[in-house]
Design an enzyme around this catalytic site. Structure first.
Site, PDB file in Angstrom:
ATOM      1  N   ASP A  68       0.813  -1.209   0.000  1.00 35.03           N
ATOM      2  CA  ASP A  68       0.000   0.000   0.000  1.00 35.03           C
ATOM      3  C   ASP A  68       0.848   1.262   0.000  1.00 35.03           C
ATOM      4  OD1 ASP A  68       0.932  -0.457   2.576  1.00 35.03           O
ATOM      5  OD2 ASP A  68      -1.032  -0.688   3.494  1.00 35.03           O
ATOM      6  N   ASP A 137      -7.757  -2.710  14.083  1.00 37.05           N
ATOM      7  CA  ASP A 137      -9.142  -2.965  13.651  1.00 37.05           C
ATOM      8  C   ASP A 137      -9.228  -4.129  12.673  1.00 37.05           C
ATOM      9  OD1 ASP A 137      -8.006  -1.888  11.378  1.00 37.05           O
ATOM     10  OD2 ASP A 137      -9.412  -0.203  11.195  1.00 37.05           O
ATOM     11  N   HIS A 139      -7.373  -4.485   9.946  1.00 37.36           N
ATOM     12  CA  HIS A 139      -7.043  -4.224   8.536  1.00 37.36           C
ATOM     13  C   HIS A 139      -5.747  -4.908   8.138  1.00 37.36           C
ATOM     14  CE1 HIS A 139      -4.888  -0.345   9.879  1.00 37.36           C
ATOM     15  NE2 HIS A 139      -3.971  -0.954   9.169  1.00 37.36           N
ATOM     16  N   GLU A 144      -9.689  -1.550   5.208  1.00 35.74           N
ATOM     17  CA  GLU A 144     -10.387  -1.269   6.453  1.00 35.74           C
ATOM     18  C   GLU A 144     -11.637  -2.148   6.554  1.00 35.74           C
ATOM     19  OE1 GLU A 144      -8.855   0.293   8.560  1.00 35.74           O
ATOM     20  OE2 GLU A 144      -8.128   2.281   7.968  1.00 35.74           O
TER      21      GLU A 144
END
Ligand code: GLP
Length: 261
Positions: A68, A137, A139, A144
């Site tokens: 990313d 979370d 990810h 996400e």
């Protein structure tokens, strides 16, 4: 199946994964590595650098794709994932920078950055082994909660939690970019092998959900359950919320010698 390996330290995890990557490069000198940023994979890169220094292997043909990139940071910004990959991976390992790609985070062309990246991955014959960290979370990459399991590289909007988690790297929280270009869960699932690392108690809940929870877009890392060759390498703290920990240890202690990581 997801293989769960609990190790005593981050250094041990790094060593284990680094040896696996070196075996791959030994078999396939132009191996395609999926590279992750964040603090978690650093012990792998450190171990790889150490092993390569002690026992040189030709890595000049190794190829790589980062997971990313932030949108809107200049590539030379020290917090861009292009800079981080150069600093933490390409330079210490002596890889050929021309063979290491990072999604293009330029704002003006972000709309097409995903398709371009997917084409490059396909042209390289796909990713052999994808390193992954995990966000608090759940990810992976920057997928996400709510990300489609079929998603390919595209622009995503970061959650408030991720921006807060990453604010420590920026002058102020407001400087954390809002958008990113990330490999999708579909892209990650196409990699031939997944190695997800997680350390520390802060990751324990996301890890337990990913490994033992329902397969759900609410915990993007649970996509690893759909992968035929995924391994999760954890320290004790990150493993602390797993229900079947005893079994994972038993599996590891009884691993047939031909079945290396
Ligand atoms: C970032 C990255 C992820 C990484 C996650 C966890 O958001 N895009 O690839 O896994 O943070 O970071 P860390 O390893 O520093 O905990």
């Amino acid at each position: 199946v997801t293989e769960v390996i609990v190790v005593g330290s981050q250094a041990e995890a790094g060593e284990l994964v680094a040896r696996s990557i070196l075996r791959l490069i030994g078999k396939k000198p132009d191996a395609v590595l999926g590279l992750a940023t964040g603090s978690t994979p650093l012990p792998v890169y450190h171990a790889l650098a150490g092993l390569l220094a002690a026992n040189p292997v030709d890595v000049s043909r190794v190829r790589g794709f980062a997971l990313d990139e932030y949108v809107g940071l200049a590539p030379e910004n020290p917090q861009s994932y292009r800079s981080i990959i150069t600093r933490e991976v390409v330079e210490p390992l002596g890889l050929n920078p021309a063979l290491i790609q990072v999604p293009n985070g330029a704002e003006a062309t972000a709309e097409h950055a995903g398709e371009e990246y997917e084409r490059a991955i396909v042209a390289a014959g796909g990713i052999d082994v994808q390193l992954l960290g995990i966000g608090t979370d759940g990810h992976i990459g920057f997928n996400e909660p709510g990300s489609s399991f079929e998603s390919l590289t595209r622009v995503k909007t970061l959650t408030r939690q991720t921006r807060e988690d990453n604010a420590r790297f920026f002058p102020s929280p407001a400087d954390v970019p809002v958008h990113c270009v990330t490999q999708g869960l579909g892209t990650i699932r196409r990699a031939r092998r997944l190695l997800l690392l997680a350390f520390g108690e802060g990751k324990a809940r996301a890890v337990a959900g990913a490994v033992e929870g329902p397969v759900t877009a609410s915990n993007p890392a649970s996509a690893i359950q759909l992968h035929p060759k995924a391994a999760v390498i954890l320290d004790e703290a990150a493993a602390s919320q797993l229900a079947n920990l005893d079994y994972y240890r038993f599996v590891w202690d009884n691993k047939p010698p031909w079945q290396q990581l």
